[in-house]
Write a protein that holds these residues in place. Structure first.
Motif, PDB file in Angstrom:
ATOM      1  N   VAL A  62       0.863  -1.189   0.000  1.00  0.00           N
ATOM      2  CA  VAL A  62       0.000   0.000   0.000  1.00  0.00           C
ATOM      3  C   VAL A  62       0.897   1.235   0.000  1.00  0.00           C
ATOM      4  N   THR A  63       0.648   2.170  -0.951  1.00  0.00           N
ATOM      5  CA  THR A  63       1.460   3.395  -1.011  1.00  0.00           C
ATOM      6  C   THR A  63       0.548   4.613  -1.045  1.00  0.00           C
ATOM      7  N   ARG A  64       1.116   5.765  -0.624  1.00  0.00           N
ATOM      8  CA  ARG A  64       0.348   7.016  -0.609  1.00  0.00           C
ATOM      9  C   ARG A  64       1.059   8.051  -1.472  1.00  0.00           C
ATOM     10  N   PRO A  65       0.305   9.027  -2.001  1.00  0.00           N
ATOM     11  CA  PRO A  65       0.927   9.988  -2.922  1.00  0.00           C
ATOM     12  C   PRO A  65       1.749  11.077  -2.228  1.00  0.00           C
ATOM     13  N   THR A  66       1.271  11.587  -1.087  1.00  0.00           N
ATOM     14  CA  THR A  66       1.962  12.702  -0.426  1.00  0.00           C
ATOM     15  C   THR A  66       2.083  12.434   1.067  1.00  0.00           C
ATOM     16  N   ASN A  67       2.721  13.387   1.771  1.00  0.00           N
ATOM     17  CA  ASN A  67       2.868  13.267   3.220  1.00  0.00           C
ATOM     18  C   ASN A  67       1.836  14.085   3.979  1.00  0.00           C
ATOM     19  N   GLN A  68       0.741  14.453   3.323  1.00  0.00           N
ATOM     20  CA  GLN A  68      -0.330  15.183   4.013  1.00  0.00           C
ATOM     21  C   GLN A  68      -0.857  14.333   5.169  1.00  0.00           C
ATOM     22  N   PRO A  69      -1.281  14.982   6.267  1.00  0.00           N
ATOM     23  CA  PRO A  69      -1.811  14.195   7.400  1.00  0.00           C
ATOM     24  C   PRO A  69      -2.952  13.253   6.994  1.00  0.00           C
ATOM     25  N   ARG A  70      -3.817  13.706   6.076  1.00  0.00           N
ATOM     26  CA  ARG A  70      -4.940  12.856   5.636  1.00  0.00           C
ATOM     27  C   ARG A  70      -4.423  11.597   4.944  1.00  0.00           C
ATOM     28  N   HIS A  71      -3.454  11.758   4.040  1.00  0.00           N
ATOM     29  CA  HIS A  71      -2.900  10.606   3.326  1.00  0.00           C
ATOM     30  C   HIS A  71      -2.140   9.680   4.277  1.00  0.00           C
ATOM     31  N   ARG A  72      -1.454  10.273   5.257  1.00  0.00           N
ATOM     32  CA  ARG A  72      -0.708   9.446   6.216  1.00  0.00           C
ATOM     33  C   ARG A  72      -1.654   8.567   7.017  1.00  0.00           C
ATOM     34  N   SER A  73      -2.785   9.147   7.466  1.00  0.00           N
ATOM     35  CA  SER A  73      -3.730   8.368   8.275  1.00  0.00           C
ATOM     36  C   SER A  73      -4.432   7.298   7.435  1.00  0.00           C
ATOM     37  N   LEU A  74      -4.799   7.638   6.194  1.00  0.00           N
ATOM     38  CA  LEU A  74      -5.457   6.649   5.323  1.00  0.00           C
ATOM     39  C   LEU A  74      -4.511   5.511   4.966  1.00  0.00           C
ATOM     40  N   HIS A  75      -3.217   5.820   4.832  1.00  0.00           N
ATOM     41  CA  HIS A  75      -2.209   4.819   4.482  1.00  0.00           C
ATOM     42  C   HIS A  75      -2.208   3.671   5.501  1.00  0.00           C
ATOM     43  N   GLY A  76      -2.099   4.031   6.790  1.00  0.00           N
ATOM     44  CA  GLY A  76      -2.086   3.014   7.844  1.00  0.00           C
ATOM     45  C   GLY A  76      -3.423   2.314   7.977  1.00  0.00           C
ATOM     46  N   LEU A  77      -4.521   3.076   7.814  1.00  0.00           N
ATOM     47  CA  LEU A  77      -5.869   2.511   7.950  1.00  0.00           C
ATOM     48  C   LEU A  77      -6.118   1.400   6.932  1.00  0.00           C
ATOM     49  N   TYR A  78      -5.875   1.693   5.645  1.00  0.00           N
ATOM     50  CA  TYR A  78      -6.195   0.706   4.607  1.00  0.00           C
ATOM     51  C   TYR A  78      -5.258  -0.486   4.641  1.00  0.00           C
ATOM     52  N   ARG A  79      -4.000  -0.262   5.043  1.00  0.00           N
ATOM     53  CA  ARG A  79      -3.090  -1.406   5.186  1.00  0.00           C
ATOM     54  C   ARG A  79      -3.611  -2.342   6.291  1.00  0.00           C
ATOM     55  N   ALA A  80      -4.075  -1.761   7.405  1.00  0.00           N
ATOM     56  CA  ALA A  80      -4.602  -2.567   8.524  1.00  0.00           C
ATOM     57  C   ALA A  80      -5.881  -3.296   8.112  1.00  0.00           C
ATOM     58  N   LEU A  81      -6.767  -2.617   7.367  1.00  0.00           N
ATOM     59  CA  LEU A  81      -8.015  -3.255   6.927  1.00  0.00           C
ATOM     60  C   LEU A  81      -7.742  -4.430   5.978  1.00  0.00           C
ATOM     61  N   ILE A  82      -6.789  -4.248   5.057  1.00  0.00           N
ATOM     62  CA  ILE A  82      -6.445  -5.335   4.118  1.00  0.00           C
ATOM     63  C   ILE A  82      -5.816  -6.491   4.881  1.00  0.00           C
ATOM     64  N   ASN A  83      -4.949  -6.194   5.858  1.00  0.00           N
ATOM     65  CA  ASN A  83      -4.333  -7.244   6.681  1.00  0.00           C
ATOM     66  C   ASN A  83      -5.404  -8.026   7.446  1.00  0.00           C
ATOM     67  N   ASN A  84      -6.405  -7.313   8.007  1.00  0.00           N
ATOM     68  CA  ASN A  84      -7.497  -7.976   8.727  1.00  0.00           C
ATOM     69  C   ASN A  84      -8.295  -8.890   7.804  1.00  0.00           C
TER      70      ASN A  84
END
Length: 194
Positions: A62-84
């Motif tokens: 899972v990769t994100r386009p920028t270091n914006q706080p929104r993208h950073r939070s979504l990055h970890g969220l979707y990786r965790a959801l896919i892992n689950n």
């Protein structure tokens, strides 16, 4: 980088992941299929991951386009959801709950969980189709209800709803509690002033 987001999700044997054009991730495994719509900014790829020993494993990255706080939070969220989802379709999730109280009973009839919780009437709890339940009562022990599902979020929600039917009270601990849960107990009235 998100420390959770940058970790690849290793795929066990028998689990396949497909990413649709609308960024919906479908995970298929021996226990069933789950899908999750991912934000359009987050990129999900199925590739290979090399571990420290040099072995290659199929993995979801899972990769994100920028270091914006929104993208950073979504990055970890979707990786965790896919892992689950990967864990769910390969091993499944299980939650055990204990009915503590005199005369408390539990019985599963199809998708309906019938319980006697100390009220004047029995409580009937309808389970979603994706969740299966078993109720076991050992001799001189509290009934234990086991909930199983491939969807972590759904089985957790059902367990929380079930617990809310009779939350454990702080004096004797009567009610529905998770197996292994530590309850904060209160001291009752003292046995009279001396």
């Amino acid at each position: 980088m998100s420390r959770i987001g940058k970790l690849p999700v290793n795929l066990p044997a028998g689990v396949t992941v497909e990413v649709a054009a609308d960024n919906t991730v479908s995970v298929k495994g021996p226990l069933g299929t789950l899908s999750q719509k991912v934000d359009s900014d987050i990129k999900v790829e199925v590739g290979t991951h090399t571990d420290a020993q040099g072995n290659e494993f199929p993995a979801v990255i899972v990769t994100r386009p920028t270091n914006q706080p929104r993208h950073r939070s979504l990055h970890g969220l979707y990786r965790a959801l896919i892992n689950n989802m990967v864990i769910g379709v390969s091993k499944g999730y299980e939650i055990k709950q204990e009915l503590v109280g005199v005369g408390f009973k539990a019985e599963v009839k199809g998708q309906v969980l019938e319980m006697s919780l100390g009220y004047s009437h029995d409580t009937h709890f309808l389970l979603p189709a994706e969740v299966t339940a078993t109720a076991v009562t050992e001799k001189k022990g509290s009934p234990i209800v086991t909930l199983k599902s491939i969807d972590k979020q759904l089985v957790g929600q059902v367990a929380a709803k079930l617990r809310s039917l009779r939350k454990p009270e702080p004096y004797k601990g009567k009610g529905i509690k998770f197996v292994g849960e530590q309850l904060r107990r209160k001291a009752g009235k003292s046995a009279g002033a001396k």
